[in-house]
Design an enzyme around this catalytic site. Sequence first.
Site, mmCIF file in Angstrom:
data_model
loop_
_atom_site.group_PDB
_atom_site.id
_atom_site.type_symbol
_atom_site.label_atom_id
_atom_site.label_comp_id
_atom_site.label_asym_id
_atom_site.label_seq_id
_atom_site.Cartn_x
_atom_site.Cartn_y
_atom_site.Cartn_z
ATOM 1 C CD GLN A 92 47.492 17.646 5.423
ATOM 2 O OE1 GLN A 92 46.898 16.657 5.864
ATOM 3 N NE2 GLN A 92 47.918 17.726 4.159
ATOM 4 C CG HIS A 94 44.477 16.102 10.344
ATOM 5 N ND1 HIS A 94 44.114 16.131 9.015
ATOM 6 C CD2 HIS A 94 45.763 15.672 10.370
ATOM 7 C CE1 HIS A 94 45.139 15.728 8.275
ATOM 8 N NE2 HIS A 94 46.150 15.445 9.067
ATOM 9 C CD GLU A 129 48.733 12.879 9.507
ATOM 10 O OE1 GLU A 129 49.650 13.463 8.926
ATOM 11 O OE2 GLU A 129 47.598 12.701 9.000
ATOM 12 C CG HIS A 251 50.802 18.229 9.872
ATOM 13 N ND1 HIS A 251 49.581 18.407 10.504
ATOM 14 C CD2 HIS A 251 50.593 17.221 8.972
ATOM 15 C CE1 HIS A 251 48.711 17.554 10.021
ATOM 16 N NE2 HIS A 251 49.293 16.820 9.078
ATOM 17 N NE ARG A 270 43.983 19.683 0.833
ATOM 18 C CZ ARG A 270 42.878 18.955 0.931
ATOM 19 N NH1 ARG A 270 41.728 19.552 1.216
ATOM 20 N NH2 ARG A 270 42.910 17.656 0.753
#
Length: 383
Positions: A92, A94, A129, A251, A270
Site C-alpha cells: 500500500q 498513503h 506512520e 510498503h 493498495r
Amino acid sequence: MDRLDNTIRPYAWGSPTAIPQLLGVEPNGEPQAEMWMGAHPGAPSRTARGSLVEVIDANPEAELGKEAVAKFGPRLPFLLKILAAGAPLSLQVHPDLEQAKEGYADEERRGIPVDAPHRNYKDANHKPELICALTEFDGLCGFRDPARAADLLEALDVASLKPYVDLLRAQPEDAALREVLTAILTADPEAMSQTVVETGAACARLGGDHAPYAAIAQHYPGDPGVIAAMLLNHVRLQPGEALFLGAGVPHAYLSGLGVEIMANSDNVLRCGLTPKHVDVPELLRIVRFQANDPGVLRPEASPAGEEVYDTPIDEFRLSRYVLPEGGATRDLTLGTPQILLCTAGAVRAGEHELGPGQSVFVPAGETAQVSGAGTLFRATVIV
C-alpha cells in the site's frame, strides 16, 4: 491520567499468539492483529470517564491543550497501535495532505458512500506512520534500485518476467518503475496468476534474498502484488529499530510485533496482496517512483533518558524510556496530550500500575510521574 481499555482488531493477517503473549493472557484461537490506543472513531479507547472520543469532545482544550487544538483541531492527531503481523499485510501507499484533501473532496462530490468498498479517501488527512519493532520484524519499504530489481527477477529464470527485466534495465529510474508497476497491475489476470505461481516456486527453490517473496506467494497465490513486492526493499528490523513511511512510499509489513503510530487517518491505496479494491489509476498518481534506502531509524538518546524516533511531521512524536531497576522517578509532564504504553517489565504511571501492553492517556499539563523497571513508550504531538 486515565487507564485505557483498548480494542483488539481481529484482521485475518494478525498473529493469533503475539499480542496475547505480550499481555500475558491465553490466545483465543483467532487472529489478533492490532490493538488501538487513541480516539479513532472506529475503535476508541475506553476510560472510566467514557470513550476517549467522548472525553476529548467534552473539553478539547483541557484534554489536548490550547496549542494542540489551535494547530490540529479539537481531536487527538495520532493513533497508537500494537501491531502483530502473522501474515503479510496489503502492499500500500498513503497520500500526502494535499492529495488527501483533493481526493476526499472529489469522492464527496461524486456521492461515493464513505463505507463503499471502492472508496479510496475516508477522510481529508494524510497518514504518515512509524513502526518500531518489539521483536524481529520483516517488512517491505520503498523501491529498490531498478537494476537490483532486474537482477532479482532475472535470477528466477521465469520467461514471463523477461519484459519487466528489460524495462527495468532500459528506462530512466522513475519511468522504469512506473512502467513495470503499471504493467504488473494491468496484466491479464489469468496470465499473471500463472506467472505468480512460477515466481513463487522459483523463489522457494532459490531461497536467500528470494525467500521473503516465496512466503508472500504462499499467502497470496496468483496475486500480482507478489511481483510488485519484488520491486521493493526487504527490511528486517531488530527490536528497537524503526521505519518511517511517508507519503507515496509503497510498503507492506510481513511478520513480527511492533509499536505503530500514525496520523489519525484511514486513507490507503493498495497495490496488491489483498482481496480489496485496487484503484490502479489513482494509485499511480499517488506513488512516488523513486528508488531509495529504506532508512532504518534508531532512537536518539537525550540526557534525560528519553530515546526519540525523529520524524519530519508534527502529528505524532514517539519516544521510549528504558527504566532501570531502582532508578529515580521521572517527571514526564508535558503541555501536550500523551499516551504512555508499557511494553516490558512493570511501570508505575501516576496511580496506575502498568504491565506489558497496558497504557494510560495523560491530558495536556497533567502531572505524569513514572517509575519502576521496564520499557515505556511515549506518544505525543509537536506544537
